[in-house]
Design an enzyme around this catalytic site. Structure first.
Site, PDB file in Angstrom:
ATOM      1  N   ARG A 121       0.791  -1.338   0.066  1.00  0.00           N
ATOM      2  CA  ARG A 121      -0.190   0.108   0.010  1.00  0.00           C
ATOM      3  C   ARG A 121       0.912   1.110   0.101  1.00  0.00           C
ATOM      4  NH1 ARG A 121      -3.738  -1.177   4.835  1.00  0.00           N
ATOM      5  NH2 ARG A 121      -4.369   1.107   4.549  1.00  0.00           N
ATOM      6  N   GLN A 154      -9.539   8.710   9.833  1.00  0.00           N
ATOM      7  CA  GLN A 154      -9.491   7.022   9.962  1.00  0.00           C
ATOM      8  C   GLN A 154      -8.422   6.820   9.175  1.00  0.00           C
ATOM      9  OE1 GLN A 154     -13.735   5.097  10.305  1.00  0.00           O
ATOM     10  NE2 GLN A 154     -13.816   6.771   9.189  1.00  0.00           N
ATOM     11  N   VAL A 161      -4.567   6.288   7.151  1.00  0.00           N
ATOM     12  CA  VAL A 161      -3.468   6.261   7.681  1.00  0.00           C
ATOM     13  C   VAL A 161      -2.499   6.714   6.395  1.00  0.00           C
ATOM     14  CG1 VAL A 161      -4.133   4.310   9.123  1.00  0.00           C
ATOM     15  CG2 VAL A 161      -3.244   3.739   6.599  1.00  0.00           C
ATOM     16  N   ASP A 162      -3.137   7.245   5.222  1.00  0.00           N
ATOM     17  CA  ASP A 162      -2.104   7.669   3.965  1.00  0.00           C
ATOM     18  C   ASP A 162      -1.324   8.896   4.199  1.00  0.00           C
ATOM     19  OD1 ASP A 162      -5.292   8.241   2.492  1.00  0.00           O
ATOM     20  OD2 ASP A 162      -4.310   9.576   3.541  1.00  0.00           O
ATOM     21  N   HIS A 169      -6.205   6.385  13.637  1.00  0.00           N
ATOM     22  CA  HIS A 169      -5.905   4.804  13.145  1.00  0.00           C
ATOM     23  C   HIS A 169      -4.290   4.788  12.754  1.00  0.00           C
ATOM     24  CE1 HIS A 169     -10.193   3.750  11.933  1.00  0.00           C
ATOM     25  NE2 HIS A 169      -9.962   3.884  13.381  1.00  0.00           N
TER      26      HIS A 169
END
Ligand code: BV8
Length: 241
Positions: free
Chosen positions: A71, A102, A104-105, A120
């Site tokens: 990812r 939310q 995580v990018d 997160h």
């Protein structure tokens, strides 16, 4: 979304002094980042919720890192979209403005948002398994899996996996902001993951206007003040014009 709905949403935001922006995977979809529950949400035959579970990490840290580093390589090539940028630019227009994500990018940070709570965690950080020490891991693909930290300790992704507690204080701080805000804008979330999904509900219970932006109806739709059907990249810039 109708013109009347857009006008009403803009009025709620124009009258607000304190705003919480609650985001999920859908705000990053137009940047090319697969969502969790879209049709593309499997990897090596595993649903994302399994690949991102504590069970898999405990059983096989290397495979867990293969999923996360896969990812990361996708994310390396993407940029924030118009919705992330509109949110970042809106921050200075309000007395209090907080992004509760939310995701995580790291795309909110890349777009320039400053006040962010990552419920997160963040896929660009790791955490030492023994010491809990955090490490920035910007390089992808990672040279070794799992990456190693000081004294050769194995490092795990610094994200909250399914079945894990959220970072200490993150949820409580986000909930406090939700209970104080006048308007809560909910962008691109199915509202199925808890306890995160409680944030917009806390805003609603405290009397805030809760406005949802999503191409589809979600678990939160019955609880919001206004649900705007459409894509974040199209709608969010119009809300802050
Ligand atoms: C906890 C980081 C308690 C990792 C994530 C059974 C077993 C184990 C746990 C549970 C269980 N049943 C319930 C639970 C609790 C579980 C949970 O809620 N599960 C759900 C799935 C039922 N929650 C947890 O485990 C949490 N911890 O409960 O701990 C505890 C108590 C004591 C002791 C120990 C533990 C932790 C949850 C955190 C999981 N980690 N991410 C990673 O990224 O890999 S969550 C993950 O899902 C992502 O962060 C993602 O953001 C998040 C939420 O999903 P969404 O963001 O909403 O994404 P989704 O794909 O669902 O929806 C996308 C939406 O966008 C759609 O509505 C779509 O229409 C829309 N969209 C698409 N395109 C666009 C768009 N919108 C706008 N514009 C567009 N263009």
């Amino acid at each position: 979304m109708t013109d009347d709905q857009l006008k009403l949403a803009r009025r709620y935001l124009a009258q607000a002094k304190r705003v919480v922006i609650f985001t999920g995977a859908g705000i990053s979809a137009e940047s090319g980042v697969p969502t969790f529950r879209g049709s593309d949400a499997t990897w090596k035959g595993m649903p994302a919720a399994v690949a991102s579970s504590l069970g898999l990490l405990e059983q096989d840290l290397t495979t867990a890192w293969e999923w996360f580093d896969y990812r990361r390589t996708l994310l390396k090539a993407v940029s924030p979209n118009a919705a992330h940028v509109a949110v970042a630019q809106a921050e200075s227009c309000f007395a209090e403005f907080l992004v509760v994500t939310q995701n995580v990018d790291g795309l909110h940070q890349k777009a320039g948002s400053k006040h962010i709570i990552e419920l997160h965690g963040n896929i660009w950080r790791g955490r030492g398994l023994r010491t809990g020490k955090r490490y920035d891991l910007p390089e992808t693909p990672l040279p070794t899996l799992p990456p190693r930290g000081d004294a050769d300790e194995p490092i795990r992704p610094d994200v909250v996996l399914f079945g894990e507690m959220l970072p200490a204080g993150a949820f409580e701080e986000a909930e406090l902001a939700a209970m104080r805000c006048d308007a809560c804008l909910v962008i691109g979330t199915s509202g199925v993951v808890y306890p995160a999904a409680l944030i917009p509900l806390a805003a609603r219970d405290a009397g805030a206007a809760v406005i949802e932006v999503n191409p589809e109806a979600t678990d939160l739709t019955p609880h919001v003040t206004l649900s705007l059907r459409g894509r974040a990249g199209d709608i969010v810039p119009q809300l802050f014009e």
